[in-house]
Design a protein around this motif. Structure first.
Motif, PDB file in Angstrom:
ATOM      1  N   GLY A  45      18.129  70.785 -12.581  1.00  0.00           N
ATOM      2  CA  GLY A  45      18.778  71.524 -11.499  1.00  0.00           C
ATOM      3  C   GLY A  45      19.447  70.584 -10.512  1.00  0.00           C
ATOM      4  N   GLY A  46      20.561  71.034  -9.945  1.00  0.00           N
ATOM      5  CA  GLY A  46      21.231  70.249  -8.912  1.00  0.00           C
ATOM      6  C   GLY A  46      21.938  69.028  -9.449  1.00  0.00           C
ATOM      7  N   THR A  47      22.531  69.140 -10.628  1.00  0.00           N
ATOM      8  CA  THR A  47      23.216  67.984 -11.232  1.00  0.00           C
ATOM      9  C   THR A  47      24.633  68.357 -11.673  1.00  0.00           C
ATOM     10  OG1 THR A  47      22.434  68.522 -13.452  1.00  0.00           O
ATOM     11  CG2 THR A  47      21.040  67.058 -12.136  1.00  0.00           C
ATOM     12  N   VAL A  48      25.436  67.338 -11.883  1.00  0.00           N
ATOM     13  CA  VAL A  48      26.781  67.559 -12.418  1.00  0.00           C
ATOM     14  C   VAL A  48      26.685  68.190 -13.808  1.00  0.00           C
ATOM     15  CG1 VAL A  48      28.848  66.362 -13.267  1.00  0.00           C
ATOM     16  CG2 VAL A  48      27.820  65.695 -11.085  1.00  0.00           C
ATOM     17  N   VAL A  49      25.702  67.737 -14.598  1.00  0.00           N
ATOM     18  CA  VAL A  49      25.551  68.294 -15.939  1.00  0.00           C
ATOM     19  C   VAL A  49      25.262  69.798 -15.858  1.00  0.00           C
ATOM     20  CG1 VAL A  49      24.044  68.296 -17.962  1.00  0.00           C
ATOM     21  CG2 VAL A  49      24.907  66.147 -17.095  1.00  0.00           C
ATOM     22  N   GLU A  50      24.435  70.203 -14.885  1.00  0.00           N
ATOM     23  CA  GLU A  50      24.149  71.642 -14.740  1.00  0.00           C
ATOM     24  C   GLU A  50      25.422  72.393 -14.348  1.00  0.00           C
ATOM     25  OE1 GLU A  50      21.997  73.274 -11.331  1.00  0.00           O
ATOM     26  OE2 GLU A  50      20.666  74.263 -12.763  1.00  0.00           O
ATOM     27  N   TRP A  51      26.209  71.792 -13.476  1.00  0.00           N
ATOM     28  CA  TRP A  51      27.482  72.404 -13.038  1.00  0.00           C
ATOM     29  C   TRP A  51      28.377  72.672 -14.252  1.00  0.00           C
ATOM     30  CZ3 TRP A  51      32.725  71.796 -12.913  1.00  0.00           C
ATOM     31  CH2 TRP A  51      33.434  72.376 -11.877  1.00  0.00           C
ATOM     32  N   LEU A  52      28.453  71.682 -15.142  1.00  0.00           N
ATOM     33  CA  LEU A  52      29.274  71.830 -16.356  1.00  0.00           C
ATOM     34  C   LEU A  52      28.658  72.849 -17.315  1.00  0.00           C
ATOM     35  CD1 LEU A  52      29.982  68.024 -16.929  1.00  0.00           C
ATOM     36  CD2 LEU A  52      31.674  69.737 -16.227  1.00  0.00           C
ATOM     37  N   PHE A  53      27.334  72.799 -17.475  1.00  0.00           N
ATOM     38  CA  PHE A  53      26.604  73.692 -18.386  1.00  0.00           C
ATOM     39  C   PHE A  53      26.832  75.156 -17.988  1.00  0.00           C
ATOM     40  CE2 PHE A  53      22.400  75.836 -19.089  1.00  0.00           C
ATOM     41  CZ  PHE A  53      22.369  75.794 -20.469  1.00  0.00           C
ATOM     42  N   ARG A  54      26.760  75.434 -16.704  1.00  0.00           N
ATOM     43  CA  ARG A  54      26.918  76.811 -16.216  1.00  0.00           C
ATOM     44  C   ARG A  54      28.325  77.338 -16.478  1.00  0.00           C
ATOM     45  NH1 ARG A  54      23.443  76.829 -10.775  1.00  0.00           N
ATOM     46  NH2 ARG A  54      21.456  77.337 -11.745  1.00  0.00           N
ATOM     47  N   ARG A  55      29.263  76.446 -16.630  1.00  0.00           N
ATOM     48  CA  ARG A  55      30.653  76.851 -16.887  1.00  0.00           C
ATOM     49  C   ARG A  55      31.011  76.743 -18.363  1.00  0.00           C
ATOM     50  NH1 ARG A  55      29.599  75.376 -12.111  1.00  0.00           N
ATOM     51  NH2 ARG A  55      30.684  76.218 -10.293  1.00  0.00           N
ATOM     52  N   GLY A  56      30.001  76.570 -19.205  1.00  0.00           N
ATOM     53  CA  GLY A  56      30.240  76.506 -20.652  1.00  0.00           C
ATOM     54  C   GLY A  56      30.920  75.227 -21.096  1.00  0.00           C
ATOM     55  N   ARG A  57      30.814  74.173 -20.283  1.00  0.00           N
ATOM     56  CA  ARG A  57      31.526  72.933 -20.604  1.00  0.00           C
ATOM     57  C   ARG A  57      30.589  71.798 -21.004  1.00  0.00           C
ATOM     58  NH1 ARG A  57      35.367  72.870 -15.434  1.00  0.00           N
ATOM     59  NH2 ARG A  57      35.849  70.751 -16.095  1.00  0.00           N
ATOM     60  N   MET A  99      38.571  70.387  -8.496  1.00  0.00           N
ATOM     61  CA  MET A  99      37.637  69.407  -7.931  1.00  0.00           C
ATOM     62  C   MET A  99      37.552  68.204  -8.874  1.00  0.00           C
ATOM     63  SD  MET A  99      33.655  70.100  -6.970  1.00  0.00           S
ATOM     64  CE  MET A  99      33.947  71.278  -5.689  1.00  0.00           C
ATOM     65  N   ASN A 100      37.789  66.998  -8.355  1.00  0.00           N
ATOM     66  CA  ASN A 100      37.675  65.865  -9.249  1.00  0.00           C
ATOM     67  C   ASN A 100      36.202  65.455  -9.399  1.00  0.00           C
ATOM     68  OD1 ASN A 100      36.857  63.818  -7.382  1.00  0.00           O
ATOM     69  ND2 ASN A 100      38.941  63.825  -6.557  1.00  0.00           N
ATOM     70  N   PRO A 101      35.870  64.717 -10.492  1.00  0.00           N
ATOM     71  CA  PRO A 101      34.460  64.438 -10.772  1.00  0.00           C
ATOM     72  C   PRO A 101      33.750  63.721  -9.641  1.00  0.00           C
ATOM     73  CG  PRO A 101      35.849  63.854 -12.653  1.00  0.00           C
ATOM     74  CD  PRO A 101      36.760  64.207 -11.511  1.00  0.00           C
ATOM     75  N   GLU A 102      34.493  62.872  -8.902  1.00  0.00           N
ATOM     76  CA  GLU A 102      33.867  62.116  -7.824  1.00  0.00           C
ATOM     77  C   GLU A 102      33.408  63.039  -6.707  1.00  0.00           C
ATOM     78  OE1 GLU A 102      34.046  58.535  -7.451  1.00  0.00           O
ATOM     79  OE2 GLU A 102      34.027  58.192  -5.289  1.00  0.00           O
ATOM     80  N   SER A 103      34.272  63.930  -6.268  1.00  0.00           N
ATOM     81  CA  SER A 103      33.879  64.794  -5.165  1.00  0.00           C
ATOM     82  C   SER A 103      32.842  65.807  -5.626  1.00  0.00           C
ATOM     83  CB  SER A 103      35.096  65.490  -4.564  1.00  0.00           C
ATOM     84  OG  SER A 103      35.687  66.334  -5.519  1.00  0.00           O
ATOM     85  N   LEU A 104      32.902  66.221  -6.887  1.00  0.00           N
ATOM     86  CA  LEU A 104      31.889  67.123  -7.431  1.00  0.00           C
ATOM     87  C   LEU A 104      30.520  66.449  -7.361  1.00  0.00           C
ATOM     88  CD1 LEU A 104      30.730  69.462  -9.078  1.00  0.00           C
ATOM     89  CD2 LEU A 104      31.569  68.340 -11.140  1.00  0.00           C
ATOM     90  N   ALA A 105      30.447  65.186  -7.816  1.00  0.00           N
ATOM     91  CA  ALA A 105      29.172  64.461  -7.827  1.00  0.00           C
ATOM     92  C   ALA A 105      28.607  64.348  -6.412  1.00  0.00           C
ATOM     93  CB  ALA A 105      29.369  63.071  -8.432  1.00  0.00           C
ATOM     94  N   ARG A 106      29.476  64.052  -5.443  1.00  0.00           N
ATOM     95  CA  ARG A 106      28.961  63.861  -4.080  1.00  0.00           C
ATOM     96  C   ARG A 106      28.558  65.200  -3.466  1.00  0.00           C
ATOM     97  NH1 ARG A 106      29.479  58.567  -2.842  1.00  0.00           N
ATOM     98  NH2 ARG A 106      31.040  57.438  -4.035  1.00  0.00           N
ATOM     99  N   ALA A 107      29.281  66.260  -3.797  1.00  0.00           N
ATOM    100  CA  ALA A 107      28.914  67.579  -3.275  1.00  0.00           C
ATOM    101  C   ALA A 107      27.578  68.031  -3.853  1.00  0.00           C
ATOM    102  CB  ALA A 107      30.010  68.595  -3.627  1.00  0.00           C
ATOM    103  N   VAL A 108      27.385  67.809  -5.148  1.00  0.00           N
ATOM    104  CA  VAL A 108      26.125  68.181  -5.796  1.00  0.00           C
ATOM    105  C   VAL A 108      24.980  67.379  -5.179  1.00  0.00           C
ATOM    106  CG1 VAL A 108      24.865  68.014  -7.987  1.00  0.00           C
ATOM    107  CG2 VAL A 108      27.161  68.973  -7.966  1.00  0.00           C
ATOM    108  N   ALA A 109      25.218  66.069  -4.954  1.00  0.00           N
ATOM    109  CA  ALA A 109      24.175  65.207  -4.370  1.00  0.00           C
ATOM    110  C   ALA A 109      23.778  65.701  -2.985  1.00  0.00           C
ATOM    111  CB  ALA A 109      24.673  63.761  -4.295  1.00  0.00           C
TER     112      ALA A 109
END
Ligand code: SF4
Length: 340
Positions: free
Chosen positions: A240-252, A1-11
């Motif tokens: 919650g519900g952010t790209v940063v949380e998505w990365l945090f949950r994956r140890g990134r 998933m590229n960062p752009e589509s990740l951001a829009r999916a999270v939004a």
């Protein structure tokens, strides 16, 4: 998933639907916190109104911002906003500093209509010495600000989420919808209107190393100081519900060390000129907030708060803990892709 589509999916996933939205007659939160006003230690009343929220958060949003979860999913009516204000005033005890937030822009008509904005400002006029609200730069104009300035007997302060003066950091890592120049230009317009200006600077957007994040915030302090009356360093906490949380949950992603906040303030203090430099970290000492080893967090947070209130940054030089070595190693080794 590229960062752009990740951001829009999270939004897409985080926004409440109008049907499932919370009670529109209740504000999100209100509390009292320590502040400084013209050299005095004062209490500040903080109010978060429930509105439709930030339009940019619907489209893509910033990587660290989860405020859309506190919104209605539709615009609040004037009657609903009036009821939120009435309830908030029941909690207000004439604190001299008032901060009104909306999980977006107070000056966006879709969030707070002009008459309701004026009603909010008038409610605190004669009771508070200073009133702050936050907006995106495109809404900061004479047409929106002058009526509020005229309706308030004290000082008006407008906060802008500048985050970084680096266009690449701002667009690619924070995902703001406008370049730093838009924020600096808006601050210039606001000053011409005779209101105070404040900028939030983000410490450690995703995709920056710890040492890059410190460099970014220190450079931003130097570049923004001439344009703002106050610069507030906000270390990232995981919402919650952010790209940063998505990365945090994956140890990134690791939230910044408190040592990085200390370093940003120490080095930033030398570049701020007469501008106030402050930091009041949210979720400090918690795993999802800026933290050190756990044993020194409380003392370091207290020193950061005291330095912010009295503008004496020398006190930060005396802080120490055995975990400082681990932070220094992280700053040295992370650029090499090595975990300290
Ligand atoms: S940080 Fe500000 S501009 Fe970005 S999505 Fe949140 S409210 Fe909107």
């Amino acid at each position: 998933m590229n960062p752009e589509s990740l951001a829009r999916a999270v939004a897409r996933d985080r926004r409440p639907t109008p049907a499932s939205g919370p009670d529109a007659s209740r504000f999100v939160n209100a509390w009292v916190e320590p502040e400084a006003l013209d050299g005095d230690r004062v209490r500040a009343f903080v109010l978060i109104l429930r509105t439709r929220g930030c339009y940019w958060a619907d489209l893509k949003g910033c990587t660290m911002c989860g405020y859309a979860r506190d919104t209605l999913g539709r615009s609040a009516t004037a009657a609903e906003l009036a009821e939120q204000l009435r309830r908030a005033l029941e909690r207000y005890r004439d604190e001299p500093y008032v901060k009104v937030y909306t999980s977006g822009s107070f000056l966006d008509d879709r969030e707070v209509d002009p008459a309701s904005r004026e009603a909010v400002v008038r409610a605190f006029s004669g009771r508070a010495r200073r009133l702050l609200f936050e907006t995106l730069p495109e809404f900061a104009s004479g047409g929106t600000v002058a009526p509020l300035r005229d309706a308030f007997s004290g000082e008006l302060e407008v906060a802008l989420g500048l985050e970084s003066t680096d266009p690449v950091v701002l667009s690619r890592y924070v995902h703001k919808n406008a370049p730093p120049s838009a924020y600096l230009d808006a601050a210039g317009r606001l000053r011409q209107l005779g209101v105070r200006t404040k900028a939030y600077l983000l410490l450690k957007p995703p995709y920056l190393t710890e040492s890059e994040a410190i460099e970014d915030v220190v450079r931003s302090v130097g570049e923004a100081a001439a344009t703002f009356d106050t610069l507030s360093v906000n270390p990232v906490h995981i919402q919650g519900g952010t790209v940063v949380e998505w990365l945090f949950r994956r140890g990134r992603y690791r939230p910044p060390w408190l040592w990085s906040v200390v370093e940003g303030l120490r080095l930033g203090a030398a570049r701020r000129g007469p501008t106030r430099l402050v930091s009041f970290p949210t979720a400090g000492g918690l795993a999802r907030g800026p933290h050190n080893c756990g044993s020194c967090d409380r003392a370091v947070l207290s020193a950061i708060e005291q330095a912010s209130l009295d503008q004496q940054f020398d006190r930060l030089d005396q802080l120490d803990c055995s975990c400082r070595g681990a932070w220094e190693a992280a700053c040295r080794l992370e650029p090499l892709g090595v975990e300290a």
